[in-house]
Design an enzyme around this catalytic site. Sequence first.
Site, PDB file in Angstrom:
ATOM      1  N   GLY A  15       0.945  -1.097  -0.067  1.00 21.13           N
ATOM      2  CA  GLY A  15      -0.060  -0.136   0.089  1.00 21.13           C
ATOM      3  C   GLY A  15       0.769   1.187   0.073  1.00 21.13           C
ATOM      4  NE  ARG A  76      -1.220  -4.682  -0.277  1.00 18.25           N
ATOM      5  CZ  ARG A  76      -2.217  -3.656  -0.212  1.00 18.25           C
ATOM      6  NH1 ARG A  76      -3.079  -3.540  -1.125  1.00 18.25           N
ATOM      7  NH2 ARG A  76      -2.108  -2.752   0.644  1.00 18.25           N
ATOM      8  CG  ASP A 107       3.905  -7.023   7.752  1.00 15.17           C
ATOM      9  OD1 ASP A 107       3.373  -6.607   6.911  1.00 15.17           O
ATOM     10  OD2 ASP A 107       3.344  -7.255   8.895  1.00 15.17           O
ATOM     11  CB  THR A 130       2.559   0.999   6.275  1.00 12.93           C
ATOM     12  OG1 THR A 130       1.155   0.568   6.811  1.00 12.93           O
ATOM     13  CG2 THR A 130       3.522   0.273   7.394  1.00 12.93           C
ATOM     14  CG  ASP A 132      -2.159   0.180   8.587  1.00 12.37           C
ATOM     15  OD1 ASP A 132      -2.899   1.293   8.493  1.00 12.37           O
ATOM     16  OD2 ASP A 132      -2.406  -0.821   7.980  1.00 12.37           O
ATOM     17  CG  ASP A 134       1.214  -2.769  10.168  1.00 13.44           C
ATOM     18  OD1 ASP A 134       1.811  -1.963   9.582  1.00 13.44           O
ATOM     19  OD2 ASP A 134       0.330  -3.371   9.766  1.00 13.44           O
ATOM     20  NE  ARG A 176      -4.150  -4.783   6.322  1.00 16.00           N
ATOM     21  CZ  ARG A 176      -3.710  -4.978   5.317  1.00 16.00           C
ATOM     22  NH1 ARG A 176      -3.964  -5.573   4.367  1.00 16.00           N
ATOM     23  NH2 ARG A 176      -2.514  -4.169   5.030  1.00 16.00           N
TER      24      ARG A 176
HETATM   25  O1  F6P Z   1      -1.816   0.463   3.976  1.00 12.64           O
HETATM   26  C1  F6P Z   1      -2.359  -0.229   4.869  1.00 12.64           C
HETATM   27  C2  F6P Z   1      -3.808  -0.080   4.712  1.00 12.64           C
HETATM   28  O2  F6P Z   1      -4.071   1.321   4.872  1.00 12.64           O
HETATM   29  C3  F6P Z   1      -4.686  -0.565   5.568  1.00 12.64           C
HETATM   30  O3  F6P Z   1      -5.052  -0.333   7.073  1.00 12.64           O
HETATM   31  C4  F6P Z   1      -6.018  -1.260   4.722  1.00 12.64           C
HETATM   32  O4  F6P Z   1      -6.876  -2.113   5.395  1.00 12.64           O
HETATM   33  C5  F6P Z   1      -5.290  -1.269   3.684  1.00 12.64           C
HETATM   34  O5  F6P Z   1      -4.496  -0.661   3.681  1.00 12.64           O
HETATM   35  C6  F6P Z   1      -6.209  -1.229   2.670  1.00 12.64           C
HETATM   36  O6  F6P Z   1      -5.368  -1.450   1.407  1.00 12.64           O
HETATM   37  P1  F6P Z   1      -5.907  -1.531  -0.070  1.00 12.64           P
HETATM   38  O7  F6P Z   1      -7.361  -0.904  -0.424  1.00 12.64           O
HETATM   39  O8  F6P Z   1      -4.737  -1.214  -0.975  1.00 12.64           O
HETATM   40  O9  F6P Z   1      -6.010  -3.074  -0.278  1.00 12.64           O
END
Ligand code: F6P
Length: 328
Positions: A15, A76, A107, A130, A132, A134, A176
């Site tokens: 992301g 991804r 990660d 990121t 998050d 995390d 998430r």
């Molecule tokens: O970048 C992490 C995050 O923001 C999470 O909190 C969220 O669940 C996810 O990305 C959603 O990403 P995408 O819409 O790219 O799958």
Amino acid sequence: MLDTIKKIGVLTSGGDSPGMNAAVRSVVRACAFHNIECIGIYRGYEGMIDGDFIAMDARSVKGIINKGGTILKSARSKDFRTVEGRAKAHQELKKAGIDAFVVIGGDGSFTGAMIFNQEFNFPVMGIPGTIDNDIYGTTHTLGYDTALNTVVDAIDKIRDTASSHNRLFFVEVMGRDVGHIALNAGIAGGAEEILIPEEDLGLDRLVESLRRSKKSGKSSSIVVVAEGDKIGKSVFELKDFVDQNMEGYDVRVSVLGHMQRGGSPSCFDRVLASRMGVKAVESLIGGKSNFMVGLKNDVIDLTPFDQAVKGKSKINMELLRVSDIMTT
Ligand code: F6P
């Protein structure tokens, strides 16, 4: 300094987050400073497999420090999870004469880099990017600070409507698996309750707390909910539950979504990205590999990939207590 590292690749993966461009800029300029060639790899590991590369010099990264997203694009990659995909990526890197790479991502991206390093003994370095926050081994990931400011700004605006109409708002924020954004932005935005995956408040206690705050004279409220919170199936279910179990509240839901991932990076994220990029390049040419660059006590430090990937980024419990006291 290793004389085997003459060309370094840089990619953004997973992301996107604000500050990724600033980190790409830093890697490219640190390479230029040390007279090392730098190659941009488009679309994360997908582009690595396809050999989608571009030579970058100090001027290729002008005017991007203030830009959100990533000029290198991100993805991804499913193929990089396969042995064949990684073998093809290795072939393309060798063909382009790339001796090491820096991956800016989360990660999942580091796990990929770690496996790649084991399979091909290829020097790799990670920069945590990121919103998050995390990732173990750094108090801040790139984009987290910017996202916090974006969320607080949104909560402030929602509060205008909440207080004008005496409403209760559930504001869903990203996160998430962890509640860093919800907890910090919730405190900064004066939230009545903050619901995070790390702590299961339960529906009854939520309603009880909202009743208490109404009794204490509050006519509107903001409840910040991390998307990974387990208390209800969704933020809309929370709204339905409160609608059915509490009288006198006009309830609304606001899901902030991907607007949290965009925008110009904060000063903090730009400086952090600049520091991390320099450390990543200098670590690689200093002979280090298989580490993530991170911030600890305002020092830029290295954490082995396996620890960064396996470790848990923990919520600051003191913040939960402060949040409770603030809602008195
Ligand atoms: O970048 C992490 C995050 O923001 C999470 O909190 C969220 O669940 C996810 O990305 C959603 O990403 P995408 O819409 O790219 O799958």
